[in-house]
Write a protein that holds these residues in place. Structure first.
Motif, PDB file in Angstrom:
ATOM      1  N   HIS A 183       0.848  -1.049   0.090  1.00  0.00           N
ATOM      2  CA  HIS A 183      -0.114   0.008  -0.153  1.00  0.00           C
ATOM      3  C   HIS A 183       0.973   1.196  -0.032  1.00  0.00           C
ATOM      4  O   HIS A 183       2.024   1.113   0.063  1.00  0.00           O
ATOM      5  N   CYS A 218      -4.936   5.772   0.149  1.00  0.00           N
ATOM      6  CA  CYS A 218      -3.692   4.461  -0.109  1.00  0.00           C
ATOM      7  C   CYS A 218      -3.467   5.043  -1.665  1.00  0.00           C
ATOM      8  O   CYS A 218      -4.401   5.215  -2.597  1.00  0.00           O
ATOM      9  N   HIS A 226      -9.579  -0.620  -2.639  1.00  0.00           N
ATOM     10  CA  HIS A 226      -8.345   0.304  -2.724  1.00  0.00           C
ATOM     11  C   HIS A 226      -8.842   1.700  -2.620  1.00  0.00           C
ATOM     12  O   HIS A 226      -8.502   2.596  -1.741  1.00  0.00           O
ATOM     13  N   MET A 229      -9.970   2.987   0.844  1.00  0.00           N
ATOM     14  CA  MET A 229      -8.934   2.719   1.976  1.00  0.00           C
ATOM     15  C   MET A 229      -8.458   4.217   2.400  1.00  0.00           C
ATOM     16  O   MET A 229      -7.239   4.628   2.159  1.00  0.00           O
TER      17      MET A 229
HETATM   18 CU    CU Z   1      -3.977  -0.001  -0.058  1.00  0.00          CU
END
Ligand code: CU
Length: 236
Positions: A183, A218, A226, A229
């Motif tokens: 990440h 992220c 994603h 996040m």
């Molecule tokens: Cu991530």
């Protein structure tokens, strides 16, 4: 914006200005020539009698070619040079040779400030932890007192997200890792980003110079969620 150093803001402005300048020349030239050199009605479109596979050397202009090779090259070298400047602030070492000294003792404050050169300096820093996993962030204030660092939850667009509350004037060094895939912490409010890699510790300076609140994202694609996040960082 309270970046790792305000030098970033200056570089941002430089890059935008140069982009506009180069863009104006490139597109101005393109559109001018597209219209100015169009064939008239009834005119043969191939007035120069160009032949497929034969380069029209008679139209060479060495001076022009050297100019549009050398000038952009100088510009790229210059832009690379100025973007080097704040890297030592991003990757500052700890201890007396760095920008943020050594770890604060209990009760000690970072008392950070921006010096004349645009760098953030601190008398000491606080350790905290950031762990990434699919698909959320986890903050750890370790042994820090509540008024310097606290964690909780914030409602972001109707969803509960991790919240990290930091104190204005304090500088933090995040020790980071990931428990699954790669990440990247993107702290736009601090103007910084760093990868978070499984099986490897990475570090990120977070100098909280002024009151702010922003979403930590992220920045490394890590799977289905994603884009969600996120976490909130509040400096007050
Ligand atoms: Cu991530």
């Amino acid at each position: 914006m309270a970046g790792v150093t305000p030098l970033y803001d200056a570089i941002w402005d430089d890059y935008i200005l140069w982009s506009l300048f180069v863009g104006a020349i490139a597109f101005g030239w393109l559109y001018h020539h597209s219209y100015f050199y169009r064939s008239e009605d009834g005119e043969s479109p191939n007035v120069d009698n160009l032949k497929v596979g034969v380069f029209p050397k008679e139209y060479d202009n060495l001076r022009l070619e050297v100019t549009w090779t050398v000038l952009p090259f100088i510009l790229i070298v210059w832009l690379t040079y100025i973007s080097w400047a704040p890297l030592d602030a991003v990757w500052s070492e700890t201890g007396p040779d760095g920008f943020h000294g050594s770890e604060c003792q209990e009760g000690e404050s970072s008392e950070n400030y921006i010096d004349a050169g645009g760098y953030v300096r601190s008398s000491c820093y606080h350790d905290l932890g950031i762990t990434g996993q699919q698909w959320f962030w986890e903050f750890d204030c370790y042994e820090l007192s509540e008024d310097i660092c606290s964690t909780g939850y914030a409602t972001v667009e109707g969803e509960l997200k991790p919240l990290l509350t930091l104190k204005t004037g304090e500088t933090y060094l995040a020790t980071m890792d990931s428990i699954d895939v790669t990440h990247a912490v993107k702290n736009s409010g601090f103007g910084i980003m760093e990868d978070v890699v499984p099986g490897q510790i990475t570090y990120l300076w977070m100098p909280a110079v002024e009151d702010t609140s922003f979403l930590m994202l992220c920045a490394e694609y890590c799977g289905d969620n994603h884009a969600y996040m996120t976490a909130q960082i509040t400096v007050e």
